[in-house]
Scaffold this active site. Structure first.
Site, mmCIF file in Angstrom:
data_model
loop_
_atom_site.group_PDB
_atom_site.id
_atom_site.type_symbol
_atom_site.label_atom_id
_atom_site.label_comp_id
_atom_site.label_asym_id
_atom_site.label_seq_id
_atom_site.Cartn_x
_atom_site.Cartn_y
_atom_site.Cartn_z
ATOM 1 N N SER A 85 0.800 -1.230 0.000
ATOM 2 C CA SER A 85 0.000 0.000 0.000
ATOM 3 C C SER A 85 0.831 1.278 0.000
ATOM 4 O O SER A 85 0.259 2.368 -0.131
ATOM 5 C CB SER A 85 -0.955 0.011 1.196
ATOM 6 O OG SER A 85 -2.092 -0.774 0.917
ATOM 7 N N LYS A 88 0.249 3.735 -2.723
ATOM 8 C CA LYS A 88 -0.721 4.834 -2.696
ATOM 9 C C LYS A 88 -0.049 6.202 -2.546
ATOM 10 O O LYS A 88 -0.670 7.226 -2.833
ATOM 11 C CB LYS A 88 -1.734 4.602 -1.572
ATOM 12 C CG LYS A 88 -2.581 3.337 -1.785
ATOM 13 C CD LYS A 88 -3.600 3.143 -0.677
ATOM 14 C CE LYS A 88 -4.455 1.907 -0.933
ATOM 15 N NZ LYS A 88 -3.971 0.712 -0.271
ATOM 16 N N SER A 150 -6.244 3.812 3.948
ATOM 17 C CA SER A 150 -5.565 2.932 2.988
ATOM 18 C C SER A 150 -6.573 2.201 2.117
ATOM 19 O O SER A 150 -6.397 1.019 1.775
ATOM 20 C CB SER A 150 -4.650 1.928 3.700
ATOM 21 O OG SER A 150 -3.706 1.388 2.805
ATOM 22 N N LYS A 252 3.270 6.376 5.222
ATOM 23 C CA LYS A 252 2.341 5.345 4.752
ATOM 24 C C LYS A 252 2.805 3.956 5.152
ATOM 25 O O LYS A 252 3.992 3.646 5.113
ATOM 26 C CB LYS A 252 2.215 5.422 3.225
ATOM 27 C CG LYS A 252 1.102 4.540 2.657
ATOM 28 C CD LYS A 252 -0.260 5.128 2.976
ATOM 29 C CE LYS A 252 -1.391 4.176 2.593
ATOM 30 N NZ LYS A 252 -1.519 3.039 3.531
#
Length: 410
Positions: A85, A88, A150, A252
């Site tokens: 993720s 992202k 997320s 993140k």
């Protein structure tokens, strides 16, 4: 002691560190942080070698200085890894860049399509935001659902809104990645679920985080939001460091069975910002503990100095045939260096400028180079530019200077 050479000779002028630092002696305006005062109790500790970084339980990891992009420590920094993720962050960068270009707006209604809902929504094993299928939400809300929660569904919805499909959006991701300097990355989706030919490296992801912070601070600020609510569902940011360390303001997390537990974090203490990347860790708590240890190590044993402010004179150089006899030289952007603590007095700045400058000279025109060395190794190099323009002189001034240039010619 520096040796001053006649400005009429056709030579290259190299100013020593003494000339750049001792402004009172030569009338230069140098914006620098003061060297640590001698004899302070901390000086003895700072004179010791930097100890090894903490041991990290991950496949690949690094600690990067934000100001300079220098990697302070790392292991397997160029090994291909699944970004999970953390992908992202690349999606956020594309969204911000397209918004800056005027192609989308924060208020755009973004549809949660059936494809986005089925592929990345509640019926999947991945994280999701909870926006209702076949309904719209403002783009900025959808983006926060992707960043804070997320949400894979939100990432797909944003990709479809901006580029029409995930595939077209991935092409944008790769184009922007190339522009950032991510040389060993390739994206095929906006969310980071496992896919063939979807990969990155710890170095590239740190470059991406640095670029988002630098280029789009507002978009980056969403990463410090601790929780976000969509309808009846409130979800917490999975970056545990946001609750443990007030200096951490992003960035993140990521996790899949094949990628392991990943975390890219960033913290700012005073004028210094660091970015850590831990990929393929063993658990959520371990990735947070290792990231915290890396950040603490970096802040303890390194320090950032602002040597020169932007667009401020740091030297003057002779100009021929100009309305003024000298041009003021400086740097277009602040020159910062990050070095081991206690090493500031050992910095040596030098300046290399052309043998002859002839007006007119435009403001911002590149004139030469300033370099900063530590123990004989160049650690920073920036163009020297004209802080102010120098217009062409009058007829007799040009004629007089032409004579002297001819007279002094070899």
């Amino acid at each position: 002691m520096s040796v001053f050479r006649c400005p009429f000779r056709r030579t290259r002028v190299v100013l020593s560190a003494f000339v750049l630092l001792c402004t009172a002696a030569v009338g230069l305006a140098v914006a620098q942080s003061p060297a640590p005062a001698p004899g302070r109790p901390a000086a003895l500790s700072d004179s010791l070698p930097v100890p090894p970084p903490p041991r990290i339980a991950g496949k690949a990891w690094l600690l990067m200085d934000y100001a300079t992009g220098r990697i302070l420590a790392g292991e397997n920094v160029d090994m291909r890894v699944e970004p999970a993720s953390i992908t992202k962050v690349m999606t956020s960068y594309v969204v911000a860049a397209e918004m800056q270009a005027g192609k989308i707006k924060p208020t755009d209604p973004v549809l949660m399509s059936e494809h986005a809902w089925r592929t990345g929504g509640a019926g999947t094993e991945g994280s999701y935001s909870g926006f209702e299928v076949n309904k719209t939400a403002p783009l900025v809300e959808m983006e926060k659902g992707m960043v804070v929660q997320s949400g894979n569904d939100a990432a797909i919805a944003l990709a479809e809104h901006i580029a029409g499909s995930e595939e077209a959006f991935a092409a944008l991701m790769n184009a922007y990645a190339k522009r950032i300097g991510m040389r060993n990355s390739h994206f095929v989706n906006p969310h980071g679920l496992p896919a063939e030919d979807h990969y990155s490296t710890a170095r590239d992801l740190a470059l991406l985080g640095r670029a988002l912070i630098r280029d789009f601070p507002e978009a980056y600020s969403y990463n410090k939001i601790k929780e976000f609510t969509v309808g009846p569902i409130t979800q917490r940011n999975r970056n545990l460091l946001l609750w443990r360390d007030p200096s951490v303001d992003g960035i993140k997390t990521g996790h899949t069975a094949s990628a392991g537990y990943c975390l890219m974090a960033s913290a700012r203490r005073g004028d210094m910002r660091l970015i850590s990347v831990v990929m393929g860790s063993t658990s959520e708590s371990q990735r947070a503990a290792d990231s915290q240890a890396l950040l603490n190590w970096g802040f303890r044993f390194f320090e950032t100095h602002r040597l020169y402010a932007a667009n401020q004179p740091i030297a003057r150089q002779k100009v021929w045939k100009g309305a003024a006899d000298e041009v003021e030289l400086g740097v277009a952007e602040p020159l910062l260096v990050t070095i081991p603590r206690g090493q500031y007095p050992r910095l040596k700045p030098t300046m290399d400028v052309p043998k002859a400058l002839v007006a007119p000279i435009a403001k911002g025109q590149k004139i030469g180079t300033v370099k900063v060395s530590l123990d004989g190794k160049v650690i920073a190099e920036r163009p020297l530019v004209a802080v102010r323009a120098v217009e062409e002189g009058g007829f007799f001034k040009r004629l007089w200077d032409e004579f002297w240039m001819w007279w002094e010619a070899d």
